[in-house]
Design an enzyme around this catalytic site. Structure first.
Site, PDB file in Angstrom:
ATOM      1  N   LYS A 227       0.816  -1.223   0.000  1.00  0.00           N
ATOM      2  CA  LYS A 227       0.000   0.000   0.000  1.00  0.00           C
ATOM      3  C   LYS A 227       0.845   1.265   0.000  1.00  0.00           C
ATOM      4  O   LYS A 227       0.387   2.312  -0.446  1.00  0.00           O
ATOM      5  CB  LYS A 227      -0.993  -0.011   1.170  1.00  0.00           C
ATOM      6  CG  LYS A 227      -1.961  -1.187   1.071  1.00  0.00           C
ATOM      7  CD  LYS A 227      -3.396  -0.869   1.372  1.00  0.00           C
ATOM      8  CE  LYS A 227      -4.236  -1.993   0.793  1.00  0.00           C
ATOM      9  NZ  LYS A 227      -5.625  -1.964   1.024  1.00  0.00           N
TER      10      LYS A 227
ATOM     11  N   LYS B 185      -4.471  -9.989  -6.420  1.00  0.00           N
ATOM     12  CA  LYS B 185      -5.817 -10.272  -5.912  1.00  0.00           C
ATOM     13  C   LYS B 185      -6.796  -9.217  -6.433  1.00  0.00           C
ATOM     14  O   LYS B 185      -6.393  -8.102  -6.792  1.00  0.00           O
ATOM     15  CB  LYS B 185      -5.810 -10.309  -4.387  1.00  0.00           C
ATOM     16  CG  LYS B 185      -5.672  -8.963  -3.717  1.00  0.00           C
ATOM     17  CD  LYS B 185      -6.124  -9.014  -2.259  1.00  0.00           C
ATOM     18  CE  LYS B 185      -6.268  -7.593  -1.724  1.00  0.00           C
ATOM     19  NZ  LYS B 185      -7.386  -7.352  -0.874  1.00  0.00           N
TER      20      LYS B 185
ATOM     21  N   LYS C  31     -10.184  -3.558  -4.053  1.00  0.00           N
ATOM     22  CA  LYS C  31     -11.010  -2.352  -4.086  1.00  0.00           C
ATOM     23  C   LYS C  31     -10.256  -1.166  -4.639  1.00  0.00           C
ATOM     24  O   LYS C  31     -10.830  -0.240  -5.168  1.00  0.00           O
ATOM     25  CB  LYS C  31     -11.352  -1.956  -2.656  1.00  0.00           C
ATOM     26  CG  LYS C  31     -12.412  -2.692  -1.993  1.00  0.00           C
ATOM     27  CD  LYS C  31     -12.494  -1.991  -0.651  1.00  0.00           C
ATOM     28  CE  LYS C  31     -13.309  -2.618   0.357  1.00  0.00           C
ATOM     29  NZ  LYS C  31     -13.054  -1.990   1.659  1.00  0.00           N
TER      30      LYS C  31
HETATM   31  P1  ATP Z   1      -8.398  -3.965  -1.067  1.00  0.00           P
HETATM   32  O1  ATP Z   1      -9.304  -4.827  -1.886  1.00  0.00           O
HETATM   33  O2  ATP Z   1      -8.266  -2.569  -1.581  1.00  0.00           O
HETATM   34  O3  ATP Z   1      -7.108  -4.594  -0.710  1.00  0.00           O
HETATM   35  P2  ATP Z   1      -9.095  -4.469   1.621  1.00  0.00           P
HETATM   36  O4  ATP Z   1      -8.616  -5.862   1.587  1.00  0.00           O
HETATM   37  O5  ATP Z   1      -8.353  -3.480   2.418  1.00  0.00           O
HETATM   38  O6  ATP Z   1      -9.257  -3.813   0.218  1.00  0.00           O
HETATM   39  P3  ATP Z   1     -11.412  -4.652   3.313  1.00  0.00           P
HETATM   40  O7  ATP Z   1     -12.740  -4.080   3.036  1.00  0.00           O
HETATM   41  O8  ATP Z   1     -10.789  -4.133   4.527  1.00  0.00           O
HETATM   42  O9  ATP Z   1     -10.613  -4.460   1.977  1.00  0.00           O
HETATM   43  O10 ATP Z   1     -11.472  -6.225   3.345  1.00  0.00           O
HETATM   44  C1  ATP Z   1     -12.556  -6.935   3.798  1.00  0.00           C
HETATM   45  C2  ATP Z   1     -12.271  -8.407   3.760  1.00  0.00           C
HETATM   46  O11 ATP Z   1     -12.200  -8.889   2.406  1.00  0.00           O
HETATM   47  C3  ATP Z   1     -10.960  -8.844   4.412  1.00  0.00           C
HETATM   48  O12 ATP Z   1     -11.218  -9.967   5.241  1.00  0.00           O
HETATM   49  C4  ATP Z   1     -10.085  -9.255   3.258  1.00  0.00           C
HETATM   50  O13 ATP Z   1      -9.169 -10.272   3.619  1.00  0.00           O
HETATM   51  C5  ATP Z   1     -11.104  -9.779   2.264  1.00  0.00           C
HETATM   52  N1  ATP Z   1     -10.623  -9.709   0.876  1.00  0.00           N
HETATM   53  C6  ATP Z   1     -10.153  -8.597   0.259  1.00  0.00           C
HETATM   54  N2  ATP Z   1      -9.829  -8.878  -1.019  1.00  0.00           N
HETATM   55  C7  ATP Z   1     -10.087 -10.204  -1.209  1.00  0.00           C
HETATM   56  C8  ATP Z   1      -9.967 -11.087  -2.338  1.00  0.00           C
HETATM   57  N3  ATP Z   1      -9.512 -10.664  -3.490  1.00  0.00           N
HETATM   58  N4  ATP Z   1     -10.343 -12.381  -2.183  1.00  0.00           N
HETATM   59  C9  ATP Z   1     -10.817 -12.819  -0.990  1.00  0.00           C
HETATM   60  N5  ATP Z   1     -10.962 -12.035   0.102  1.00  0.00           N
HETATM   61  C10 ATP Z   1     -10.608 -10.738   0.003  1.00  0.00           C
END
Ligand code: ATP
Ligand code: LTN
Length: 325
Positions: free
Chosen positions: A112, A194, A197
């Site tokens: 990040k 992955k 968002k």
């Molecule tokens: P970003 O997608 O920008 O990395 P983030 O992971 O910070 O966002 P959060 O909203 O905090 O997003 O994550 C919510 C949950 O979704 C967390 O438990 C994270 O591990 C899960 N998660 C995020 N991306 C994935 C993915 N591609 N596949 C499976 N689980 C995911």
């Protein structure tokens, strides 16, 4: 006594099917068996710049998403992180327990901050300690998250064990719950990453609120691998990723999925996958319109009260053990 679950998501960007399949879906499944706490982690969101108006709106929108996904406020406690001041207070205490070297190893920070640590906020560096505090405040047994959070869970266990060793038994040591399938849904445009968002390419993710045409178009344009077989194969991550989405949304086993698409081409596969995703998301998309702001505020207020009761006990114990109070 039921065991306890804690998890959270950030009110930033748009939630995608990775967030849903990797985390939210399991929150819903586990809420019957566990005493569940699901948090909207708005203090984590400000570790990177946010527009205040947008952040305020997204915070309520995320509560609506939890509810529409099936988190039931009669069974689970839903609340906003900043409504329970103990999260930030415990984070300060645990900052004095965590080590620089430990945080420097966190791969999420490296990703990040895009390798430019000097320009990242101190909050982004410290993000995992706030997450550790979220979890430990509730004496959590289990934390359902996607694969990307595994390292943060290891840190959580390490800090809890260190604190317990130095100050006496205080925290429950939590286990991660990372689903065997779907813990890392990949980008539709680049299967080496992955689904995220924060991806600038909007075609790389299927968002929970995408309409049928958008879902169909994104799946049609998703990258595939060389070869034509529609099979699970580590060497062919793009097709495996699409099949994984199909498997989770159709409810079939992996063998049934492969048998179903045997002899079929990518065109047929993608068409059927798109229909499956659209149907799977439909009830969620209808339900999200149901909750008005008043109802949401009530749920969040009572959630915060319940959370505060537990969080304040833990923090009091921590302060007493450390000689602060
Ligand atoms: P970003 O997608 O920008 O990395 P983030 O992971 O910070 O966002 P959060 O909203 O905090 O997003 O994550 C919510 C949950 O979704 C967390 O438990 C994270 O591990 C899960 N998660 C995020 N991306 C994935 C993915 N591609 N596949 C499976 N689980 C995911
Ligand atoms: N870092 C998590 C969000 C998060 C979280 C938590 C998850 C913050 N605090 C506590 C589980 C438990 C992420 O997914 N980006």
């Amino acid at each position: 006594m039921k065991k306890r679950i804690f998890s959270g998501a950030q009110p930033t960007g748009e939630l995608h099917i990775g967030n849903y399949l990797g985390a939210l879906k399991n929150w819903v499944k586990l809420q019957d068996e566990y005493d569940a706490f699901y948090c909207i982690v708005n203090l984590h969101a400000i570790t990177v710049p946010q527009d205040p108006k947008v952040l305020r709106k997204k915070t309520l929108d995320l509560a609506r998403i939890y509810l529409a996904a099936g988190v039931n406020p009669e069974k689970s406690t839903i609340f906003i992180q900043s409504d329970v001041a103990e999260h930030a207070e415990l984070a300060w205490v645990l900052n004095c327990v965590a080590r620089m070297g430990e945080l420097e190893r966190m791969t999420q920070f490296k990703d990040k901050s895009k390798g430019n640590a000097a320009r990242a906020s101190v909050g982004l560096f410290d993000y995992p300690v706030l997450m550790v505090s979220d979890i430990l405040l509730y004496q959590t047994d289990l934390v359902p998250v996607g694969q990307d959070q595994k390292q943060h869970l290891e840190l959580t266990r390490d800090l809890a064990e260190r604190f317990n060793r130095d100050f006496g038994e205080t925290f429950v040591i939590p286990d991660p719950y990372i689903p065997p399938v779907g813990a890392k849904i990949l980008s539709l445009k680049d299967p080496s990453k992955k689904m995220s968002k924060s991806d600038e390419n909007l075609n790389a993710s299927i968002f929970l609120l995408d309409d049928a045409d958008t879902i169909t178009r994104k799946i049609k344009k998703a990258v595939t691998d060389s070869g034509t077989d529609i099979k699970f194969d580590e060497e062919r991550p793009a097709v495996t990723n699409l099949l994984t989405i199909y498997q989770l949304m159709s409810g079939k086993t992996s063998e049934e999925c492969e048998a179903h698409f045997e002899g079929k081409g990518y065109g047929d596969f993608k068409r059927e996958l798109a229909e499956t995703v659209v149907e799977y998301m439909r009830p969620f998309q209808e339900k999200i319109k149901e909750y008005d702001d008043d109802e949401l505020s009530k749920i969040l207020k009572s959630g915060a009260e319940k959370a505060r009761e537990i969080a304040s006990k833990t923090l009091k114990d921590v302060y007493e053990k450390m000689g602060i109070k």
